[in-house]
Scaffold this active site. Structure first.
Site, PDB file in Angstrom:
ATOM      1  N   GLU A 117       0.382  -1.122  -3.580  1.00 38.85           N
ATOM      2  CA  GLU A 117      -0.842  -1.209  -2.773  1.00 38.85           C
ATOM      3  C   GLU A 117      -0.443  -1.410  -1.315  1.00 38.85           C
ATOM      4  OE1 GLU A 117      -3.240  -4.366  -4.358  1.00 38.85           O
ATOM      5  OE2 GLU A 117      -3.363  -3.417  -6.332  1.00 38.85           O
TER       6      GLU A 117
ATOM      7  N   GLY B  45       3.854  -4.086  -1.929  1.00 39.02           N
ATOM      8  CA  GLY B  45       4.900  -3.093  -2.191  1.00 39.02           C
ATOM      9  C   GLY B  45       6.034  -3.763  -2.952  1.00 39.02           C
TER      10      GLY B  45
ATOM     11  N   THR C 148       3.089   8.733  -6.554  1.00 39.79           N
ATOM     12  CA  THR C 148       3.611  10.057  -6.908  1.00 39.79           C
ATOM     13  C   THR C 148       2.650  10.697  -7.916  1.00 39.79           C
ATOM     14  OG1 THR C 148       5.858   9.272  -6.534  1.00 39.79           O
ATOM     15  CG2 THR C 148       5.618  11.271  -7.877  1.00 39.79           C
TER      16      THR C 148
ATOM     17  N   ARG D 204      16.410   2.292 -13.581  1.00 45.14           N
ATOM     18  CA  ARG D 204      17.147   2.462 -12.309  1.00 45.14           C
ATOM     19  C   ARG D 204      18.329   3.416 -12.372  1.00 45.14           C
ATOM     20  NH1 ARG D 204      15.407  -3.349 -10.729  1.00 45.14           N
ATOM     21  NH2 ARG D 204      13.598  -2.715  -9.522  1.00 45.14           N
TER      22      ARG D 204
ATOM     23  N   ILE E   2      29.502  17.462   9.574  1.00 40.39           N
ATOM     24  CA  ILE E   2      30.507  18.498   9.299  1.00 40.39           C
ATOM     25  C   ILE E   2      29.976  19.879   9.657  1.00 40.39           C
ATOM     26  CG2 ILE E   2      31.765  19.652   7.406  1.00 40.39           C
ATOM     27  CD1 ILE E   2      32.106  16.792   6.188  1.00 40.39           C
TER      28      ILE E   2
ATOM     29  N   GLU F 210      11.170   2.633  -5.886  1.00 42.09           N
ATOM     30  CA  GLU F 210      11.726   2.027  -7.114  1.00 42.09           C
ATOM     31  C   GLU F 210      12.539   0.779  -6.773  1.00 42.09           C
ATOM     32  OE1 GLU F 210      11.949   3.390 -10.572  1.00 42.09           O
ATOM     33  OE2 GLU F 210      10.266   4.687 -10.075  1.00 42.09           O
ATOM     34  N   GLY F 211      12.073   0.034  -5.776  1.00 48.36           N
ATOM     35  CA  GLY F 211      12.786  -1.159  -5.323  1.00 48.36           C
ATOM     36  C   GLY F 211      13.703  -0.800  -4.170  1.00 48.36           C
TER      37      GLY F 211
ATOM     38  N   SER G 102      16.578  -1.170  -1.117  1.00 50.81           N
ATOM     39  CA  SER G 102      17.970  -1.653  -1.207  1.00 50.81           C
ATOM     40  C   SER G 102      18.021  -3.182  -1.130  1.00 50.81           C
ATOM     41  CB  SER G 102      18.808  -1.057  -0.076  1.00 50.81           C
ATOM     42  OG  SER G 102      19.100   0.287  -0.351  1.00 50.81           O
TER      43      SER G 102
END
Ligand code: FAD
Length: 419
Positions: A131, A135, A164, A278, A373, A399-400, A402
């Protein structure tokens, strides 16, 4: 328990090759187009359904693999093709996981097939938890579910965000607070079918995003949504028992009595579900990183400056060596956690979080090196590495984040409830 081996079985090798071919021939050729369009790639999802890659059977079999490694293999190959399209194909599994982890066997049998539809009539599912003001801190969610006993209906009100497949899904799994004062313990999951779209459930703002732009992300508005009592996942009796226990615990805590911490008891089920998913998310990040590594390795061998390929410079060669090392380390963490999760080996050091944390940050780092590169070419949309860099960034957020993964790991290794 299935012993751990790094050698893929014949079936796993066949699976890997099959998904890779789909990615190479169906996903990659249209990846840039769907990124620019910022729309759900329905034709690709339909094609995936037609060949059997988007179906209940396929995900059921992949999940069922005792080694746990088949699912990460599928994720890596799909997301090697394209992360936005990959998420459009696997986003449904978020809703499915919500049903599997909370539903009764009857509810699972009724709703899970509806999440996929059929190859001729493909459907999607969504999981609506986040929401605007809840979060990382899911326990503070404001969406309310109130039971109308006379009608045996639940009434849901609230706003979910960053969902999603939100609004375009046929099946929405919505988490709401039944007793907000009990925080996470007072929440329940509800399954909402397509008949309620426009009748209490509506899509709000669709977000324009930095990356994974082919994946649909939007708000879901719940406005006096009335759903049958049977839509409560797990059933009323189980919820009532759980709420009674939570109330007892709260009263005991108020009296200053010692209560088990959330890590020891009630919070563990939800935590375990998230931890178990995860490694799959980590595998998606590995897929993006591998795409960028392979592309920049080829480029460095052919691009010449100062009369030699740029890979002949240690500065470039060592960067590629580090990219490959981190990429392989990320995959090993993912496979270890996937095997542990599937074989119920406890994540005593937050191994599920480790895999997602490291793979997500590796994907961001590797894709950035890939841009470097490729130089000017890397910065343009004529080449795919800038898209991969944009796509990779979400893996340190959803999904959580870091930081939340580090919190889980640090709590697990220290035994201290670090705030
Ligand atoms: C593309 C996309 C798709 C998504 N899909 C879904 C979905 O399908 N379903 C769903 O429910 N949600 C979904 N989300 C939501 C996602 O899970 C949240 O964005 C995420 O959990 C972070 O919450 P937040 O954005 O509110 O950040 P916040 O919680 O506000 O965090 C902001 C910053 O503060 C840091 N922070 C917060 N608390 C702490 C702490 N205790 N210690 C240290 N740092 C902290 C965070 O790590 C972050 O860096 C999606 C998000 C995006 C962008």
């Amino acid at each position: 328990m299935t012993g751990f081996t790094l050698e893929l079985t014949e079936d796993q090798q066949t699976l890997q090759k099959w998904v890779h071919e789909f990615s190479e021939t169906v996903i990659r050729p249209v990846a840039s187009e769907w990124d620019e369009r910022e729309e759900t790639p329905w034709p690709v999802i339909q094609e995936a359904a037609k060949v059997g890659l988007y179906s209940l059977d396929f995900f059921g079999q992949t999940w069922g693999d005792q080694t746990g490694v088949s699912l990460p293999i599928v994720m890596e190959e799909l997301f090697w093709g394209d992360a936005g399209i990959g998420l459009s194909i696997v986003g449904t599994t978020l809703g499915v996981a919500g049903i599997l982890s909370n539903g009764t066997p009857d509810q699972v049998g009724e709703w899970v097939p509806r999440c996929f539809g059929t190859p001729d009539d493909v459907k999607l599912a969504a999981l609506a938890v986040s929401e605007p003001n809840a979060g990382s801190d899911v326990s503070s969610m404001k969406t309310r579910a109130v039971y109308d006993e006379a009608k045996d209906e639940w009434v849901l009100n609230g706003v979910k965000t960053w969902i999603t497949n939100g609004g375009i899904a046929d099946v929405h799994v919505v988490v709401a607070a039944v007793e907000p004062e009990l925080k996470a313990r007072g929440q329940a999951s509800f399954v909402v079918g397509p008949e309620f779209k426009g009748k209490g459930l509506a899509q709000g703002q669709k977000f324009k995003k930095h990356g994974i732009r082919a994946s649909h992300t939007s708000e879901v508005i719940l406005d006096d949504l009335r759903i049958p009592g049977s839509c409560l996942l797990g059933g009323k009796e189980k919820l009532d028992a759980r709420l009674a226990k939570a109330r007892e615990r709260m009263e005991a805590a108020k009296r200053g009595e010692q209560v088990q911490s959330s890590r020891e008891k009630g919070g563990q089920a939800a935590m375990a579900t998230f931890e178990a998913s995860r490694p799959s998310v980590g595998a998606q990040a590995v897929g993006i990183a591998r795409a960028a590594y392979e592309y920049s390795l080829d480029y460095a061998k052919t691009r010449e400056q100062f009369g030699r390929p740029i890979i002949a410079n240690q500065g470039i060669a060592f960067t590629l060596a580090d990219m490959k090392t981190r990429l392989d380390a990320a995959r090993l963490l993912v496979w270890r956690a996937a095997w542990m999760g599937r074989n119920q080996v406890p994540f005593s050091s937050g191994e599920g979080s480790m895999s997602k944390l490291y793979a997500g940050e590796t994907a961001v780092w590797v894709t950035e090196q890939a841009i470097q590169i490729l130089g000017g070419n890397g910065y343009t949309r004529e080449y795919p590495v800038e898209r991969w860099h944009r796509d990779a960034k979400i893996y340190t957020i959803f999904e959580g984040t870091s930081e939340i993964q580090r919190l889980i790991i640090s709590r697990a290794i220290s035994g201290i409830q670090i705030p």
